[in-house]
Scaffold this motif. Structure first.
Motif, short mmCIF file in Angstrom:
data_model
loop_
_atom_site.label_atom_id
_atom_site.label_comp_id
_atom_site.label_asym_id
_atom_site.label_seq_id
_atom_site.Cartn_x
_atom_site.Cartn_y
_atom_site.Cartn_z
N TYR A 135 24.09 43.91 -28.55
CA TYR A 135 23.63 44.76 -30.09
C TYR A 135 24.45 45.60 -29.98
O TYR A 135 23.99 46.94 -29.55
CB TYR A 135 22.23 44.74 -30.14
N HIS A 136 24.60 46.64 -31.73
CA HIS A 136 25.19 48.10 -31.46
C HIS A 136 24.95 48.47 -33.13
O HIS A 136 24.65 47.38 -33.98
CB HIS A 136 26.46 47.87 -31.85
N ALA A 137 24.20 49.26 -33.09
CA ALA A 137 23.08 49.48 -34.39
C ALA A 137 24.21 49.92 -35.65
O ALA A 137 23.52 49.19 -37.01
CB ALA A 137 22.75 51.09 -34.61
N GLU A 138 25.67 50.22 -35.70
CA GLU A 138 26.33 49.76 -36.78
C GLU A 138 26.75 48.81 -37.38
O GLU A 138 27.76 48.34 -38.11
CB GLU A 138 27.50 50.30 -36.66
N ASP A 139 26.21 47.42 -36.12
CA ASP A 139 26.96 46.12 -36.38
C ASP A 139 26.44 46.03 -38.16
O ASP A 139 25.02 45.67 -38.27
CB ASP A 139 26.92 45.18 -35.66
N LYS A 140 26.76 45.02 -38.58
CA LYS A 140 26.68 44.29 -39.78
C LYS A 140 25.33 43.35 -39.58
O LYS A 140 25.23 42.13 -38.47
CB LYS A 140 27.41 43.77 -40.39
N PRO A 141 24.34 43.10 -40.47
CA PRO A 141 23.32 42.08 -39.74
C PRO A 141 24.41 40.70 -40.56
O PRO A 141 24.97 40.48 -41.22
CB PRO A 141 22.67 42.43 -41.60
N PRO A 142 24.04 39.28 -39.54
CA PRO A 142 24.35 38.39 -40.25
C PRO A 142 23.88 37.61 -41.25
O PRO A 142 23.28 38.48 -42.02
CB PRO A 142 23.57 37.59 -38.97
#
Length: 436
Positions: A69-76
């Motif tokens: 998990y990385h906070a800057e990742d886009k949600p699925p």
């Protein structure tokens, strides 16, 4: 006066056919190259549902575990079965629909030896109203049909006519896979481009499906799912039904929100839903949601490749080069006629008259270049359609773009003719007569 100027322009063009042909060719090449790429860009940026797209939204939530998990990742982009059903049950929008793509075996009345495969859309009951799908006969199914796993289907017009003849499909039975289904509706032509509602499994420029079936019926009857499936955690790819795989995302979900306030409330609802699921132990990540309107969703998924934008800019640059060359050729042509123009000035024609005459001549050259450019654009688009790119099949020159091509050619040639026409019209008559 217009007829007189037209006659003068035609005489002038006939007197120097090679120079005229060079200018027409220069404009035609520029228009052909630019219109090819402008048309491709026009098709790719078109609003697939004009008048409705601003109210259609694609929500996102993040049910995955904390691994990676990385906070800057886009949600699925996809939903699990349980989350999609929860959102349907809560019904926080005007309309909403969960859906997935599939493929079924169609056994026509002529016998199973003539069976064939057809693309299928498994969807909840509000799919047709949500996307304003036009019906030529019959109707869609109801929420009660979803719940009862009713074996009903809607066909597109092409398949309906192929199986049962023109306007005879509603009420008939069609054999799909291992089961027989009753046809309750036939939709008219509906093939939005870009194919916005399923960018994951079919891409932005695929075609709409031929068969539409209740989502729960398709899952219960174990019809083939052809959607993208993304599983997380240690679950792995499910061996059974995707309905029983809580860690697998495979459903698209769309919702209609009629006002900006409704969209804000729905985003808050997604956050609260995520918090509730965390409290239940299902979600491990902090609330990570998204909500995009239809056009925003296309932009979010980069439907327009950067290469297309770059090629369009290069084509417009080539058009500019062609116009610069046309300016030079027009200047040469008009200045060669200084004696003729000076005689007209001496006989009472004003500078404005000469300017209008020469500018009309430039417009006629532009019209000829536009017609040549249209032929080149058709050829260019045919070449584009032979390419393996997914957008290639939709590269067609429609009626509005025909008008744009001709208008652009005339406008470009008139702009190219402004300086040469002005330069020739302000030449002192005495100088032109002396040169004669």
């Amino acid at each position: 006066m217009l007829g007189y100027y037209t006659e003068l322009a035609l005489r002038s063009l006939r007197r120097s056919p090679i120079l005229t042909a060079l200018m027409v060719l220069a404009i035609g090449l520029g228009i052909g190259a630019s219109m090819t790429m402008i048309t491709v860009l026009h098709v790719m940026t078109a609003d697939p549902l004009p008048g409705l797209s601003a109210q259609l939204f694609y929500p996102q939530i993040d049910p995955q575990d904390k691994d990676g998990y990385h906070a800057e990742d886009k949600p699925p982009a996809l939903f699990t079965w349980i989350d999609a059903m929860n959102l349907l049950r809560d019904h926080r929008g005007s309309r909403q629909a969960a859906m997935s793509r599939g493929q079924v075996t169609v056994r026509p009345p002529q016998g199973k030896e003539r069976a064939f495969f057809e693309s299928t859309r498994f969807a909840s009951s509000e799919f047709f109203n949500l996307f304003d799908v036009p019906f030529s006969h019959g109707h869609g199914w109801t929420a009660d049909d979803d719940t009862k796993h009713a074996r009903v289907v809607v066909l597109d017009r092409k398949l309906a006519d192929k199986l049962f003849g023109v306007d005879r499909a509603v009420g008939q039975s069609v054999h799909l896979g291992d089961y027989s289904y009753r046809v309750i509706g036939v939709i008219d032509h509906w093939d939005p481009s870009p194919h916005f509602y399923d960018l994951e499994s079919q891409g932005a420029f695929g075609h709409s499906e031929s068969i539409y079936m209740p989502l729960e019926t398709g899952v219960a009857d174990k019809q083939s799912i052809a959607s993208t499936v993304q599983c997380f955690g240690n679950a792995g790819f499910p061996s059974g039904s995707l309905k029983d795989a809580p860690n697998c995302e495979w459903l698209e979900y769309w919702v209609q929100l009629d006002t900006p306030d409704a969209a804000k409330d729905y985003r808050d609802y997604l956050v609260h839903y995520s918090q509730e699921q965390m409290a239940l132990g299902r979600f491990e990540r902090p609330p990570h949601v998204g909500l995009h309107d239809l056009m925003g969703w296309l932009d979010y998924n980069h439907v327009i490749p950067g290469s297309v934008q770059l090629q369009t800019l290069l084509a417009l640059g080539f058009l500019l080069v062609c116009l610069v060359n046309t300016v030079a050729l027009l200047l040469v042509k008009f200045m060669r006629r200084s004696s003729e123009l000076s005689v007209r000035r001496a006989m009472g024609a004003s500078r404005r008259d000469l300017f209008a005459q020469l500018l009309g001549e430039a417009a006629m050259i532009g019209l000829g270049g536009g017609l040549l450019g249209l032929l080149l654009a058709w050829g260019g688009l045919w070449i584009v359609r032979q390419q393996p790119a997914e957008y290639a099949q939709v590269a067609h020159l429609d009626v509005p773009m025909l008008g744009v091509a001709l208008g652009l050619a005339v406008l470009a040639s008139v702009l190219a003719g402004v300086f040469p026409a002005w330069r020739a019209s302000v030449l002192p008559p005495a100088r032109g007569l002396k040169l004669q």
